[in-house]
Design a protein around this motif. Sequence first.
Motif, PDB file in Angstrom:
ATOM      1  N   ILE A 119       0.824  -1.208   0.000  1.00  0.00           N
ATOM      2  CA  ILE A 119       0.000   0.000   0.000  1.00  0.00           C
ATOM      3  C   ILE A 119       0.855   1.254   0.000  1.00  0.00           C
ATOM      4  O   ILE A 119       1.733   1.418   0.841  1.00  0.00           O
ATOM      5  CB  ILE A 119      -0.872   0.025   1.262  1.00  0.00           C
ATOM      6  N   PRO A 120       0.595   2.146  -0.941  1.00  0.00           N
ATOM      7  CA  PRO A 120       1.228   3.455  -0.840  1.00  0.00           C
ATOM      8  C   PRO A 120       0.737   4.132   0.436  1.00  0.00           C
ATOM      9  O   PRO A 120      -0.471   4.172   0.692  1.00  0.00           O
ATOM     10  CB  PRO A 120       0.712   4.197  -2.077  1.00  0.00           C
ATOM     11  N   HIS A 122       0.350   6.973   1.116  1.00  0.00           N
ATOM     12  CA  HIS A 122      -0.441   8.182   0.868  1.00  0.00           C
ATOM     13  C   HIS A 122      -1.937   7.930   0.912  1.00  0.00           C
ATOM     14  O   HIS A 122      -2.716   8.857   1.063  1.00  0.00           O
ATOM     15  CB  HIS A 122      -0.019   8.773  -0.472  1.00  0.00           C
ATOM     16  N   VAL A 123      -2.335   6.643   0.768  1.00  0.00           N
ATOM     17  CA  VAL A 123      -3.747   6.299   0.906  1.00  0.00           C
ATOM     18  C   VAL A 123      -4.254   6.712   2.290  1.00  0.00           C
ATOM     19  O   VAL A 123      -5.411   7.074   2.456  1.00  0.00           O
ATOM     20  CB  VAL A 123      -3.936   4.775   0.692  1.00  0.00           C
ATOM     21  N   THR A 124      -3.361   6.670   3.281  1.00  0.00           N
ATOM     22  CA  THR A 124      -3.802   6.886   4.650  1.00  0.00           C
ATOM     23  C   THR A 124      -3.591   8.332   5.134  1.00  0.00           C
ATOM     24  O   THR A 124      -3.873   8.631   6.295  1.00  0.00           O
ATOM     25  CB  THR A 124      -3.047   5.948   5.611  1.00  0.00           C
ATOM     26  N   LEU A 125      -3.112   9.209   4.268  1.00  0.00           N
ATOM     27  CA  LEU A 125      -2.803  10.573   4.741  1.00  0.00           C
ATOM     28  C   LEU A 125      -4.026  11.267   5.329  1.00  0.00           C
ATOM     29  O   LEU A 125      -3.970  11.844   6.418  1.00  0.00           O
ATOM     30  CB  LEU A 125      -2.254  11.418   3.575  1.00  0.00           C
ATOM     31  N   ILE A 126      -5.133  11.225   4.613  1.00  0.00           N
ATOM     32  CA  ILE A 126      -6.325  11.947   5.078  1.00  0.00           C
ATOM     33  C   ILE A 126      -6.901  11.300   6.343  1.00  0.00           C
ATOM     34  O   ILE A 126      -7.087  11.993   7.350  1.00  0.00           O
ATOM     35  CB  ILE A 126      -7.382  12.033   3.956  1.00  0.00           C
ATOM     36  N   PRO A 127      -7.161   9.982   6.338  1.00  0.00           N
ATOM     37  CA  PRO A 127      -7.711   9.383   7.558  1.00  0.00           C
ATOM     38  C   PRO A 127      -6.789   9.544   8.768  1.00  0.00           C
ATOM     39  O   PRO A 127      -7.274   9.792   9.873  1.00  0.00           O
ATOM     40  CB  PRO A 127      -7.856   7.902   7.202  1.00  0.00           C
ATOM     41  N   LEU A 128      -5.470   9.431   8.555  1.00  0.00           N
ATOM     42  CA  LEU A 128      -4.561   9.562   9.695  1.00  0.00           C
ATOM     43  C   LEU A 128      -4.594  10.982  10.252  1.00  0.00           C
ATOM     44  O   LEU A 128      -4.477  11.187  11.454  1.00  0.00           O
ATOM     45  CB  LEU A 128      -3.133   9.182   9.299  1.00  0.00           C
ATOM     46  N   ASN A 129      -4.763  11.955   9.386  1.00  0.00           N
ATOM     47  CA  ASN A 129      -4.877  13.320   9.874  1.00  0.00           C
ATOM     48  C   ASN A 129      -6.116  13.500  10.736  1.00  0.00           C
ATOM     49  O   ASN A 129      -6.089  14.222  11.728  1.00  0.00           O
ATOM     50  CB  ASN A 129      -4.915  14.300   8.700  1.00  0.00           C
ATOM     51  N   PRO A 149       2.019   5.779  12.836  1.00  0.00           N
ATOM     52  CA  PRO A 149       2.131   5.415  11.426  1.00  0.00           C
ATOM     53  C   PRO A 149       3.492   4.831  11.057  1.00  0.00           C
ATOM     54  O   PRO A 149       3.573   3.876  10.272  1.00  0.00           O
ATOM     55  CB  PRO A 149       1.920   6.750  10.698  1.00  0.00           C
TER      56      PRO A 149
END
Lengths: 280, 305
Positions: A119-120, A122-129, A149
């Motif tokens: 998984i890149p 970057h898929v999780t950037l928004i949810p992690l924020n 992370p």
Amino acid sequence: MKKFTCRRLVPFCLRHAVLAGFLLVTAYPLVWMALTAFRTEGDAQARPLGLPRQWVMTNLAEVVRSGDFGSAYANSLMLCTAAVAGAVTLAALAAFAFAQLRFRGSHALFLLFLVGMMIPVHVTLIPLNRLLGVEGLGIKGGLTALAGPYIGFALPISILILRGAFAALPPDLLDASRVDGCSAWGVFRHVALPLSRPALATVVIFNFLTMWNEFAFALTLLGPGRETLPLALTQFKGEHDIQITLTSAALVLVVIPLIIVYVFAQKHIIRGLTAGAVKE
Amino acid sequence: MTSHRLTPYLFVLPALAVYGLFVAFPILDSFRMSFLHWESPLLPPEFCGLDNFQQLATDPVFWRALGHNLLLLVGSLLLQLPLAALLAFLLHYPTWGRTVLRTAFFAPMVMPTAAVAVLWQYVYEPGNGLLTSLLRMTIDQEFSHAWLADPKTALLWIFVTICWQYTGFHMVLVMAGLSAIPTDYFEAARLDGASEWQVCWHVALPALRPTIAVSATLSIVGSLKYFDLVYLMAGGLPESSREVLATYIYRLAFDQNQGRYGYGSAVAVLLFLAALAIVTPLQARRLRCGGAERTAAVGSGGRAA
């Protein structure tokens, strides 16, 4: 080695010429950067190539004096040390179970971890924020926000490498310690871990460098004044864009220590970074 | 091992908890968010079904971003990988300073990508950057070119930077593959009168197939993970020319407080599905061939592009 004849000499020279050419391409930008760090700004504008007309330390001194890089080094060092320790501990525990213990669902769980490698991030950037922000855990902005992370995404490759090492331990030895009454924890702690030092070193190096160089999470999750080294460097570049000598000095301060460590530990670092792709 | 039935789960649990919270949950959450109409952090999100995906289908920036990912992938397969293989072959013969060369070629891999981006922005600087200065010295004193500001070619120069950073990595992989081939193979071919060229092409290359497969898989997986270099080096370009998928997600959600979490998540979901779609068949094939240990790690870390 075979004797040199004319028929061999031409390919020999051609080969070394190609290699030397690529060496030039690889090394020259770095050398140029290092030289620029010791130029005066006027020299860099008028004569950007060749040796500096006048060697100055003022650029380096100014970058050091600005103070940001000192704290960025401290931030990166603290964060990476803690996150590597966490990731390797958790990964070793899980890898030991996957390699040596039988339990229902082990195959499915292992596959679940493997997916994480593809998984890149970057898929999780928004949810992690959202998760780490005020609506969630409320730690966004601080260094601790990166630890979760970093550890999470370090686990798959670490578990994979360590599982391989634990599975290759001599079965007789493990049986013997079991007969002696070692619990699973005892075997893990006193047999498996000490015997897997090379694999542990590989995992430590891989994760440390990956975290040390990480950019996307740092960019989105850190608040002002909490920069890690890569983030501090890009921000410095943003603020001093037209002062090439100053930015080069900052680059030197970020890259040279890394290169020095690399030169001394290159065998381990190359093995660490290619781990998983190259069979030991 | 004298252990309770639950013991194995206790070993796995800590890792699973962290992985679940910081990797698995965010991925599922991005699926949820992709169904939301959520155009600003200040507004409450509303469920909107597949609207975001419909909008993506006609979003030229999205398609260009995807195209840029594909171009970079084709470039790494057709140019970077052969270059890496060539260097590995050249180094396989007795060479002056073999270790030094190997160390030097691999060195850019150790640098933070952010530092590589900063360095190469100066290499491409139109006024007194390295490349401009070299061309002024050799070809034309008046030469000037805004390398990274021309939307038509900026991606090419970024690709050169990618090669600069990663070729050494793939070279080391091929070198490892080469040294694993029994030397008898080469000797036998030479005794049969094969030329060096034939030895490389007909003996070494076929034996290297697994290694090349690993390298190619790494490039494919890595091609979806481009972010740092493109974000930092293409920032000056117009919107439609500067994005790859990952940077588009970032810009939609975070740039200038856009806060388009719903739409950005839709891109993220597609990025996730693309990664899964690409890797699953490759992985399944490797597992069937029993090469699991060797290649299961191919997606590692996002560094190998």
